[in-house]
Design a protein around this motif. Structure first.
Motif, PDB file in Angstrom:
ATOM      1  N   VAL A  11      -0.505  17.115 -12.406  1.00  0.00           N
ATOM      2  CA  VAL A  11      -1.734  16.966 -11.632  1.00  0.00           C
ATOM      3  C   VAL A  11      -2.801  16.204 -12.414  1.00  0.00           C
ATOM      4  N   ILE A  12      -2.803  16.354 -13.730  1.00  0.00           N
ATOM      5  CA  ILE A  12      -3.883  15.752 -14.514  1.00  0.00           C
ATOM      6  C   ILE A  12      -3.755  14.235 -14.622  1.00  0.00           C
ATOM      7  N   VAL A  13      -2.619  13.672 -14.204  1.00  0.00           N
ATOM      8  CA  VAL A  13      -2.474  12.211 -14.273  1.00  0.00           C
ATOM      9  C   VAL A  13      -2.882  11.547 -12.964  1.00  0.00           C
ATOM     10  N   TYR A  14      -3.263  12.329 -11.957  1.00  0.00           N
ATOM     11  CA  TYR A  14      -3.626  11.739 -10.664  1.00  0.00           C
ATOM     12  C   TYR A  14      -4.771  10.734 -10.804  1.00  0.00           C
ATOM     13  N   LEU A  15      -5.848  11.150 -11.468  1.00  0.00           N
ATOM     14  CA  LEU A  15      -7.019  10.283 -11.576  1.00  0.00           C
ATOM     15  C   LEU A  15      -6.730   9.016 -12.384  1.00  0.00           C
ATOM     16  N   PRO A  16      -6.196   9.112 -13.620  1.00  0.00           N
ATOM     17  CA  PRO A  16      -5.913   7.857 -14.356  1.00  0.00           C
ATOM     18  C   PRO A  16      -4.881   6.985 -13.657  1.00  0.00           C
ATOM     19  N   LEU A  17      -3.905   7.609 -12.985  1.00  0.00           N
ATOM     20  CA  LEU A  17      -2.902   6.826 -12.278  1.00  0.00           C
ATOM     21  C   LEU A  17      -3.521   6.105 -11.082  1.00  0.00           C
ATOM     22  N   CYS A  18      -4.415   6.783 -10.398  1.00  0.00           N
ATOM     23  CA  CYS A  18      -5.105   6.162  -9.265  1.00  0.00           C
ATOM     24  C   CYS A  18      -5.955   4.986  -9.731  1.00  0.00           C
ATOM     25  N   ILE A  19      -6.677   5.159 -10.841  1.00  0.00           N
ATOM     26  CA  ILE A  19      -7.493   4.075 -11.384  1.00  0.00           C
ATOM     27  C   ILE A  19      -6.611   2.888 -11.804  1.00  0.00           C
ATOM     28  N   PHE A  20      -5.467   3.215 -12.435  1.00  0.00           N
ATOM     29  CA  PHE A  20      -4.540   2.162 -12.869  1.00  0.00           C
ATOM     30  C   PHE A  20      -4.015   1.364 -11.672  1.00  0.00           C
ATOM     31  N   MET A  21      -3.670   2.055 -10.579  1.00  0.00           N
ATOM     32  CA  MET A  21      -3.135   1.370  -9.399  1.00  0.00           C
ATOM     33  C   MET A  21      -4.191   0.479  -8.757  1.00  0.00           C
ATOM     34  N   ARG A  22      -5.424   0.948  -8.734  1.00  0.00           N
ATOM     35  CA  ARG A  22      -6.501   0.134  -8.155  1.00  0.00           C
ATOM     36  C   ARG A  22      -6.806  -1.088  -9.026  1.00  0.00           C
ATOM     37  N   LYS A  23      -6.805  -0.899 -10.338  1.00  0.00           N
ATOM     38  CA  LYS A  23      -7.103  -2.009 -11.255  1.00  0.00           C
ATOM     39  C   LYS A  23      -6.024  -3.081 -11.204  1.00  0.00           C
ATOM     40  N   THR A  24      -4.763  -2.651 -11.065  1.00  0.00           N
ATOM     41  CA  THR A  24      -3.646  -3.604 -11.073  1.00  0.00           C
ATOM     42  C   THR A  24      -3.300  -4.124  -9.681  1.00  0.00           C
ATOM     43  N   GLY A  25      -3.944  -3.562  -8.665  1.00  0.00           N
ATOM     44  CA  GLY A  25      -3.691  -4.032  -7.305  1.00  0.00           C
ATOM     45  C   GLY A  25      -2.420  -3.500  -6.680  1.00  0.00           C
ATOM     46  N   ILE A  26      -1.833  -2.455  -7.245  1.00  0.00           N
ATOM     47  CA  ILE A  26      -0.634  -1.848  -6.659  1.00  0.00           C
ATOM     48  C   ILE A  26      -1.029  -1.112  -5.380  1.00  0.00           C
ATOM     49  N   PRO A  27      -0.431  -1.451  -4.240  1.00  0.00           N
ATOM     50  CA  PRO A  27      -0.840  -0.817  -2.982  1.00  0.00           C
ATOM     51  C   PRO A  27      -0.377   0.632  -2.900  1.00  0.00           C
TER      52      PRO A  27
END
Length: 278
Positions: free
Chosen positions: A124-140
């Protein structure tokens, strides 16, 4: 002799009582989910354990005719996530386990520690950094990205399951194929992987059930409507339509119950064999 028989009888009675209590705890949630599916929300709040007399089908009808969700679409997304996520997890983790079990280098040791950390860190604790990473890299956000999120969340557990099993297999099984010119990949798929059926069954059960029942990950990370996310549509900011909530729970549980009844022997064999070898 008489005392020994008496002690055995007492032990069996105690064992039976413990199993009955454990069975009650397992069956009670199923009972509550089924009976409350056929009751009005007011009746559920006043008497959640009562048998519906007469039963109503309004909750089932509301789910089937809901303008906000399509039940077939929910099932399709859930099934796609389970099948693709489980197959990719098995493919990647079994190959990684073969490397960890057969190769002793600094890199394999570091990789083993890496997977161990993956077991210890709550996903659960990786949700936020993973979400930020996907937005920064443009992964839909969607089903494809959600599949790989599930794979990354389950690969540590699956790898350790396979690694323990492969270590118990003798290296001599591969030597004859190696002398015939088979590559390491061929030796794994042709000789070792067929022997990993108990572990594969165990991994399939745990990973598949985990993906099917997951509510937070599709809701927060993938923006994907699954059968468990459908429950959220019946919950408002100030109140919940409990009859419809239980109807969604009913629809989510029915495929799992049917699958278990059809494959009960394989289910139990996979759990016990995987546990013994692991």
């Amino acid at each position: 002799m008489h005392s020994k028989k008496k002690n055995d009888r007492t032990a069996k009675i105690i064992q039976t009582i413990i199993l009955m209590i454990a069975g009650l705890f397992v069956l009670l949630p199923i009972y509550i989910s089924v009976i409350n599916t056929f009751k009005d929300s007011d009746v559920i709040l006043s008497s959640p354990l009562s048998i519906p007399i007469p039963p109503i089908l309004d909750n089932i009808r509301a789910v089937l005719e809901s303008p906000n969700t399509n039940l077939l679409e929910l099932y399709k997304n859930s099934l796609l996530l389970v099948v693709a996520g489980t197959l990719i997890t098995i493919l990647v983790s079994s190959l990684a386990s073969y490397y960890l079990a057969r190769v002793r280098t600094r890199f394999s040791s570091a990789l083993r520690i890496y997977f161990l950390i993956g077991l210890m860190v709550p996903y659960v604790i990786v949700y936020l950094p993973l979400c930020i990473f996907m937005r920064k890299t443009g992964i839909p956000f969607g089903v494809p990205s959600l599949i790989f999120i599930f794979v990354s969340g389950n690969i540590s557990f699956s790898t350790y399951m396979y690694t323990n099993f492969i270590r118990a297999l003798p290296v001599e099984l591969e030597e004859s194929a190696s002398l015939d010119g088979a590559s390491a990949l061929q030796r794994f798929w042709m000789i070792l992987f067929p022997l990993l059926k108990p572990t594969t069954a165990t991994v399939t059960i745990f990973v598949g059930m985990g993906i099917w029942n997951d509510f937070q990950t599709p809701l927060l990370m993938g923006n994907v409507q699954t059968i468990t996310v459908g429950i959220y549509t019946a919950v408002g900011p100030y109140s919940a339509r409990w009859g419809i909530v239980f109807a969604y729970v009913f629809f989510a549980a029915v495929p799992v119950i049917i699958l278990y009844l059809l494959a009960q022997k394989s289910f139990v064999a996979g759990l016990t064999s995987g546990a013994l070898k692991g």
